[in-house]
Design an enzyme around this catalytic site. Structure first.
Site, PDB file in Angstrom:
ATOM      1  N   HIS A   1     113.545  76.818  46.540  1.00 39.38           N
ATOM      2  CA  HIS A   1     113.781  77.599  45.335  1.00 39.38           C
ATOM      3  C   HIS A   1     112.543  77.568  44.461  1.00 39.38           C
ATOM      4  O   HIS A   1     111.989  76.504  44.207  1.00 39.38           O
ATOM      5  CB  HIS A   1     114.986  77.020  44.586  1.00 39.38           C
ATOM      6  CG  HIS A   1     115.550  77.968  43.599  1.00 39.38           C
ATOM      7  ND1 HIS A   1     114.899  78.291  42.445  1.00 39.38           N
ATOM      8  CD2 HIS A   1     116.706  78.670  43.592  1.00 39.38           C
ATOM      9  CE1 HIS A   1     115.642  79.172  41.775  1.00 39.38           C
ATOM     10  NE2 HIS A   1     116.736  79.413  42.451  1.00 39.38           N
TER      11      HIS A   1
ATOM     12  N   ARG B   1     113.071  84.619  46.967  1.00 41.94           N
ATOM     13  CA  ARG B   1     112.688  83.229  46.740  1.00 41.94           C
ATOM     14  C   ARG B   1     111.569  82.726  47.629  1.00 41.94           C
ATOM     15  O   ARG B   1     110.700  81.987  47.180  1.00 41.94           O
ATOM     16  CB  ARG B   1     113.900  82.348  46.956  1.00 41.94           C
ATOM     17  CG  ARG B   1     114.919  82.598  45.905  1.00 41.94           C
ATOM     18  CD  ARG B   1     116.143  81.790  46.125  1.00 41.94           C
ATOM     19  NE  ARG B   1     117.043  82.085  45.019  1.00 41.94           N
ATOM     20  CZ  ARG B   1     118.256  81.625  44.904  1.00 41.94           C
ATOM     21  NH1 ARG B   1     118.741  80.840  45.839  1.00 41.94           N
ATOM     22  NH2 ARG B   1     118.994  81.935  43.870  1.00 41.94           N
TER      23      ARG B   1
ATOM     24  N   ARG C   1     118.101  83.040  52.004  1.00 38.04           N
ATOM     25  CA  ARG C   1     119.290  83.424  51.244  1.00 38.04           C
ATOM     26  C   ARG C   1     118.862  84.056  49.939  1.00 38.04           C
ATOM     27  O   ARG C   1     118.097  83.467  49.190  1.00 38.04           O
ATOM     28  CB  ARG C   1     120.170  82.226  50.960  1.00 38.04           C
ATOM     29  CG  ARG C   1     121.414  82.607  50.182  1.00 38.04           C
ATOM     30  CD  ARG C   1     122.331  81.443  49.974  1.00 38.04           C
ATOM     31  NE  ARG C   1     121.849  80.520  48.980  1.00 38.04           N
ATOM     32  CZ  ARG C   1     121.957  80.699  47.654  1.00 38.04           C
ATOM     33  NH1 ARG C   1     122.505  81.790  47.172  1.00 38.04           N
ATOM     34  NH2 ARG C   1     121.507  79.798  46.819  1.00 38.04           N
TER      35      ARG C   1
HETATM   36  C1  FAD Z   1     121.490  73.580  41.466  1.00 35.01           C
HETATM   37  C2  FAD Z   1     122.057  74.661  42.324  1.00 35.01           C
HETATM   38  C3  FAD Z   1     122.268  75.923  41.828  1.00 35.01           C
HETATM   39  C4  FAD Z   1     122.805  76.931  42.613  1.00 35.01           C
HETATM   40  N1  FAD Z   1     122.998  78.166  42.067  1.00 35.01           N
HETATM   41  C5  FAD Z   1     123.572  79.131  42.825  1.00 35.01           C
HETATM   42  C6  FAD Z   1     123.843  80.422  42.270  1.00 35.01           C
HETATM   43  O1  FAD Z   1     123.569  80.683  41.115  1.00 35.01           O
HETATM   44  N2  FAD Z   1     124.425  81.347  43.052  1.00 35.01           N
HETATM   45  C7  FAD Z   1     124.763  81.095  44.346  1.00 35.01           C
HETATM   46  O2  FAD Z   1     125.293  81.971  44.997  1.00 35.01           O
HETATM   47  N3  FAD Z   1     124.523  79.880  44.888  1.00 35.01           N
HETATM   48  C8  FAD Z   1     123.938  78.893  44.170  1.00 35.01           C
HETATM   49  N4  FAD Z   1     123.690  77.674  44.733  1.00 35.01           N
HETATM   50  C9  FAD Z   1     124.138  77.391  46.098  1.00 35.01           C
HETATM   51  C10 FAD Z   1     125.624  77.103  46.110  1.00 35.01           C
HETATM   52  O3  FAD Z   1     125.992  76.403  44.959  1.00 35.01           O
HETATM   53  C11 FAD Z   1     126.080  76.275  47.291  1.00 35.01           C
HETATM   54  O4  FAD Z   1     125.534  76.777  48.462  1.00 35.01           O
HETATM   55  C12 FAD Z   1     127.581  76.329  47.443  1.00 35.01           C
HETATM   56  O5  FAD Z   1     128.192  75.987  46.230  1.00 35.01           O
HETATM   57  C13 FAD Z   1     128.081  75.431  48.540  1.00 35.01           C
HETATM   58  O6  FAD Z   1     129.482  75.412  48.507  1.00 35.01           O
HETATM   59  P1  FAD Z   1     130.334  74.709  49.609  1.00 35.01           P
HETATM   60  O7  FAD Z   1     131.752  74.878  49.219  1.00 35.01           O
HETATM   61  O8  FAD Z   1     129.932  75.200  50.942  1.00 35.01           O
HETATM   62  O9  FAD Z   1     129.928  73.174  49.562  1.00 35.01           O
HETATM   63  P2  FAD Z   1     129.880  72.110  48.376  1.00 35.01           P
HETATM   64  O10 FAD Z   1     130.187  72.678  47.061  1.00 35.01           O
HETATM   65  O11 FAD Z   1     128.627  71.357  48.564  1.00 35.01           O
HETATM   66  O12 FAD Z   1     131.092  71.173  48.692  1.00 35.01           O
HETATM   67  C14 FAD Z   1     131.065  70.196  49.688  1.00 35.01           C
HETATM   68  C15 FAD Z   1     132.376  69.474  49.654  1.00 35.01           C
HETATM   69  O13 FAD Z   1     132.492  68.709  50.831  1.00 35.01           O
HETATM   70  C16 FAD Z   1     132.821  67.387  50.513  1.00 35.01           C
HETATM   71  N5  FAD Z   1     132.231  66.565  51.572  1.00 35.01           N
HETATM   72  C17 FAD Z   1     130.985  66.639  52.100  1.00 35.01           C
HETATM   73  N6  FAD Z   1     130.859  65.763  53.110  1.00 35.01           N
HETATM   74  C18 FAD Z   1     132.059  65.149  53.229  1.00 35.01           C
HETATM   75  C19 FAD Z   1     132.560  64.170  54.091  1.00 35.01           C
HETATM   76  N7  FAD Z   1     131.827  63.653  55.066  1.00 35.01           N
HETATM   77  N8  FAD Z   1     133.829  63.743  53.901  1.00 35.01           N
HETATM   78  C20 FAD Z   1     134.613  64.259  52.920  1.00 35.01           C
HETATM   79  N9  FAD Z   1     134.184  65.210  52.087  1.00 35.01           N
HETATM   80  C21 FAD Z   1     132.918  65.647  52.245  1.00 35.01           C
HETATM   81  C22 FAD Z   1     132.304  67.141  49.140  1.00 35.01           C
HETATM   82  O14 FAD Z   1     133.039  66.103  48.541  1.00 35.01           O
HETATM   83  C23 FAD Z   1     132.558  68.503  48.504  1.00 35.01           C
HETATM   84  O15 FAD Z   1     133.891  68.552  48.066  1.00 35.01           O
HETATM   85  C24 FAD Z   1     123.130  76.658  43.946  1.00 35.01           C
HETATM   86  C25 FAD Z   1     122.916  75.390  44.466  1.00 35.01           C
HETATM   87  C26 FAD Z   1     122.350  74.410  43.675  1.00 35.01           C
HETATM   88  C27 FAD Z   1     122.043  73.089  44.295  1.00 35.01           C
END
Ligand code: FAD
Ligand code: SF4
Ligand code: FES
Lengths: 248, 647
Positions: free
Chosen positions: B279, B343, B448
């Site tokens: 980023h 990006r 992305r």
């Molecule tokens: C600072 C930041 C800003 C961002 N801004 C944007 C934005 O503006 N727009 C956009 O589209 N995207 C953005 N992104 C990207 C986006 O936020 C993420 O890609 C997305 O939220 C991922 O969602 P997810 O549900 O796949 O995983 P996550 O939200 O990472 O959730 C993972 C889940 O899995 C659980 N977990 C993981 N491993 C285990 C395990 N072994 N056992 C049990 N539980 C586990 C965790 O507890 C959590 O509940 C941003 C990312 C960051 C870091």
């Protein structure tokens, strides 16, 4: 900087805890408070001791995981989360007390880690809108006047950290609950469950062992997201209205 | 091919996605939904579905599946589902609503995303993503997600890097938090109703595969240390990305690859591990103590202008550097997109200009992101309304006031486009195991675009998985699995043994010291620019570091308590294995595309040079003694691969 941190050590929920003094060296003013604790932990690990357990995750002030009482203040001397507090707020040679959130509703798990799952149960009791997935109307079908949207937003910023509870002399969860009620009850989408929501959430709050609100105002002072005291007025008003309706 | 034989991998059979229907692209998702088996609501109750993760993907999936009638068993390692890493997303979420009447459409969102991913994603998947995007906004608004609104009460939108329409919906700088709270509240309602059994502070440490099908997980209760087993008819992984393999990243500290890596070792293919996103707008690091990097939302590039002094190491404060002595290098190099280039391009440009000696701030690793023009044009209150909380965050971390002096920014690891391979149904190569959100590889290709991860996570969880999972359950054939099944016992003992082995090492180095060393090496050799030489060097060092870890790591305490060092150690042990596959994938992909930039493959202008002839495929790796590479060819019938140009 060289500091002395006095950290609350408690090995488990059923054991006694105590403050233990640790000298830490090489602290830069650019470090966050948690990075200072990381440094302490590296020292402890190197000397064969158990590191201090504390909750954290995003380290950006948004997940609500972190939170300790620093020198008697929830999240420390500034209005922010512990992860966003920086060591420039302290001076060389300071002695800093670090303790867990203290409240009946938040039992200690280990060291600085407490159990905040009661907050989840308050939400489960009604902190939601019943919106079945898959068939929602077009988002523009219901315009929301900007003042209502802004009010909802300001309350939606609560991160569920629990500083309000820790700061309250009664260990009350009013500010947290008030934020959710104010968020959902000020939106048109939140109307159908409006009364039931507040009754169920307040009931659960009481059942979870949180204390009553005596308007001391400590909660908003500690709140890193600036949830205002007026939200508690809203909660009270909504509760009275709902209770009156329920009695009818 | 003499060169490749040096590497320890073999080429396997090509792989195909058999679930995507053929036919016109705009009819494929409807066709798939129609052909998918349905499960009678009364029968759904009899099926348990495990969902690991409570972020946008897992939270929305758990809530929806429970509402459909399945019995959901859900896990997260945080103390509450509301704290999943998705909560940190700032900028916004895309949707093809065309509320602005600026020419947006499902087709344009589809087109932008395929092009933005540098033609390394599947057309069918991306089209579906664009198609359901509009429904996501409807869903979130119905749940009470407080998106930004105009005075008339309608939703506001803005634009994000890499696109020329305003299709990004946002909630101040807290879009992720607000969307996650929406999903969390929907999930909470189902928990209260008894349809979801929630296990917070519980970490999945292995997958249970019985008769070739995913039937459960082994997990550790992080408070008591107890190793527990959970059985089900299907397992959904929604465990997020693996960016923390780089140690310093914008990811939450707990984000890890363990769930997907364990599943990979049980037979799920891992696709495109080398596609990592960097980023461009993060706060530069301030010292060796740094534990993570903080993102400044890309939305800032809407109004902020990026520049460096024309003079190398110009000692003057930015305000004293006159306009004509500044190099607004993005506007100069990419006139039609300017500061809003994608990006990868913005990141590489920042690195190049800093490498050339023009960087600002400590160590010369920073460029200015300047709001002086915007403040003059819009007034400070308007700028405050748009970005206030980001400015506060910046000031808190750096002790500089960005209303008065320009922000300093530098690129950082942010997102991983790679992940477990899934078909159009989001099912992995292990039947019964579905992978959603950042944990899978689909939809984003090699890069992305902003605001599309939130869209994908919610599309998967609210709309796609709930339709395709029915099809799997509907096919039936589930035998009863009991806790004494040999496969269950083997997984359980394996987890216990591994934890005991970790604790028994009792060496001298902390887990963090290994993680930092690994991260630094990955950033140096597999970060913004990669060379065969650097990758080979890292490929030699990683196995050594891994051996050292297992010989010398020190984890105080026991396994029967809350032990955060043990948690970290298990995760770092997995990163030490995944890192090697990531490096290998980067070495084998002899081209540049999106976030993967091989210095050997660039155009004379220094842009990524794709090799469509040889690399228009997904690299799906199978675990084994030696990794086996299966290639899934990519076809482009609707968007024709062109040199990605943003000039
Ligand atoms: C600072 C930041 C800003 C961002 N801004 C944007 C934005 O503006 N727009 C956009 O589209 N995207 C953005 N992104 C990207 C986006 O936020 C993420 O890609 C997305 O939220 C991922 O969602 P997810 O549900 O796949 O995983 P996550 O939200 O990472 O959730 C993972 C889940 O899995 C659980 N977990 C993981 N491993 C285990 C395990 N072994 N056992 C049990 N539980 C586990 C965790 O507890 C959590 O509940 C941003 C990312 C960051 C870091
Ligand atoms: S009201 Fe404020 S202090 Fe209380 S939980 Fe919410 S953010 Fe934290
Ligand atoms: S670690 Fe997330 S708010 Fe502090």
């Amino acid at each position: 900087m060289k500091l002395t941190v006095r950290v609350w050590r408690q090995s488990g929920p059923d054991t006694e805890g105590q403050l233990v003094d640790y000298p830490v060296d090489g602290i830069s003013t650019d470090m966050s408070f948690l990075e200072m604790l990381d440094t302490l932990n590296q020292q402890l690990i190197e000397s064969g001791e158990q590191p201090v357990a504390f909750d954290h995750d995003c380290r950006e002030g948004i997940c609500g995981s972190c939170g300790v009482v620093i020198n008697g203040q929830a999240h420390g001397p500034e209005t922010t989360t512990t992860c966003q507090l920086h060591m420039r707020a302290f001076s060389d040679g300071d002695v800093i007390d670090v303790e867990p959130w203290r409240a009946k509703g938040f039992p200690v798990i280990k060291d600085l880690v407490v159990d905040r799952s009661a907050f989840d149960r308050i939400i489960q009791a009604g902190g939601y809108i019943t919106a079945p997935t898959g068939a929602a109307p077009d988002a523009h079908a219901t315009p929301v006047p900007k003042p209502d949207a802004d009010l909802a937003f300001d309350n939606a910023t609560c991160i569920g950290c629990g500083a309000c509870v820790a700061a309250c002399p009664n260990g009350s969860a009013m500010l947290f609950t008030a934020a959710k009620v104010s968020h959902l009850n000020s939106l048109p989408q939140g109307q159908p469950e409006r009364a039931q929501r507040v009754l169920d959430m307040v009931d659960t709050m009481d059942a979870e062992g949180f204390g009553g609100c005596t308007n001391s105002g400590e909660c908003t002072l500690a709140c890193p997201k600036g949830i205002p005291l007026t939200s508690i007025n809203t909660l009270n008003r909504e509760f009275l209205k709902a209770a009156r309706k329920a009695r009818k | 091919m003499g060169e490749l034989s040096m590497l320890d991998y073999t080429i396997g059979e090509p792989i195909t996605d058999t679930k995507a229907p053929s036919g016109p692209i705009d009819e494929r998702w409807s066709a798939r939904k129609f052909s998918a088996k349905l499960v009678n609501p009364a029968n759904r109750r009899k099926h348990r579905v495990i969902v690991v993760g409570t972020g946008l993907a897992g939270g929305s999936a758990g809530a929806t599946l429970a509402e459909q009638g399945y019995h959901v068993v859900q896990f997260c390692f945080q103390d509450s589902p509301r704290r999943a890493h998705s909560v940190a997303a700032q900028g916004g979420i895309n949707a093809a609503k065309n509320y602005r009447n600026d020419g947006d459409s499902v087709h344009r969102l589809f087109y932008d995303t395929v092009k933005g991913g540098d033609f390394r994603s599947r057309e069918s998947n991306v089209y579906r993503l664009a198609e359901v995007s509009a429904q996501i906004i409807d869903q979130a608004v119905a749940q009470g997600v407080p998106f930004a609104r105009e005075y008339g009460g309608l939703l506001d939108t803005r634009s994000f890097g890499g696109v020329q329409v305003q299709r990004t919906f946002y909630a101040r700088g807290q879009t992720g938090q607000q969307l996650l709270i929406g999903a969390y509240q929907a999930l909470s309602r189902q928990i209260d109703a008894g349809n979801v059994e929630l296990h917070p502070r519980t970490e999945m440490l292995d997958l249970i595969v019985v008769d070739g099908r995913a039937r459960g997980i082994v997990a550790r209760d992080l408070v008591t240390g107890e190793v527990t087993t959970h059985l089900a008819d299907a397992v959904v992984l929604a465990t997020g990305g693996y960016g923390n393999v780089f140690y310093l990243s914008t990811n939450a500290k707990g984000s890890n690859a363990s769930a997907i890596w364990r599943a990979h070792k049980r037979g799920a293919y891992f696709a495109n591990p080398c596609f990592t996103q960097i980023h461009p707008t993060c706060i530069p690091r301030s010292g060796d103590h740094q534990s993570k990097l903080t993102l400044m939302s890309e939305s800032l590039r809407n109004d902020g202008r990026i520049w460096v002094p024309k003079e190398k190491q110009d000692p003057r404060p930015p305000s004293e550097i006159p306009e004509d002595e500044r190099d607004y290098y993005l506007e100069r190099l990419y006139p039609s997109f300017g500061n809003l280039v994608p990006r990868d391009i913005a990141s590489r440009a920042a690195k190049n200009i800093c490498d050339a000696g023009y960087g600002v701030g400590p160590g010369g690793l920073g460029v200015y992101l300047d709001f002086a023009d915007a403040i003059q044009r819009l007034g400070r209150p308007a700028v405050e309304a748009r970005y206030g909380n980001l400015f506060d965050m910046y000031q808190r971390i750096t002790a500089e006031n960005p209303y008065e002096v320009p922000m300093r920014i530098y690129p950082a690891i942010h997102y991983t486009m790679g992940g477990l391979w899934v078909d159009y149904d989001l099912q992995s190569t292990i039947p019964g195991m579905f992978v959603i959100g950042e944990a899978n590889f689909s939809d984003h290709g090699a890069n992305r675009l902003g605001a599309s991860a939130l869209m994908q996570g919610l599309a998967d969880g609210y709309f796609v998985l709930p339709a395709t999972l029915n099809d799997y359950i509907g096919q039936g054939g589930f035998t009863d699995v009991t806790l004494d099944d040999p496969a269950v016992v083997e997984a359980q003992t394996g987890v216990r043994d591994r934890l005991e082995r970790l604790l028994a090492v009792n060496g001298t180095r902390s887990v963090d010291s290994f993680h930092r060393e690994l991260g630094l090496m990955m950033w140096d050799h597999c970060g913004m620019a990669r060379t065969a030489e650097g990758l080979r060097k890292a490929l030699e060092r990683v196995p050594e570091l891994r051996a050292e870890f297992w010989r010398d790591v020190r984890i105080p305490g026991t396994g029967e308590e809350l032990n955060q060092e043990l948690e970290k150690a298990a995760r770092v042990a997995d990163f030490l294995e995944l890192a090697e596959l990531l490096l290998l994938d980067a070495l084998v992909r002899e081209e540049s595309c999106g976030g993967h930039f091989r210095e050997e493959h660039q155009t004379p202008e220094g842009e990524a040079a794709r090799d469509d002839e040889n690399f228009s495929h997904v690299s799906a790796w199978e675990y084994g003694e030696k990794p086996v590479l299966h290639k899934e060819p990519l076809n482009f019938d609707y968007v024709h691969p062109t040199q990605r140009s943003y000039t």
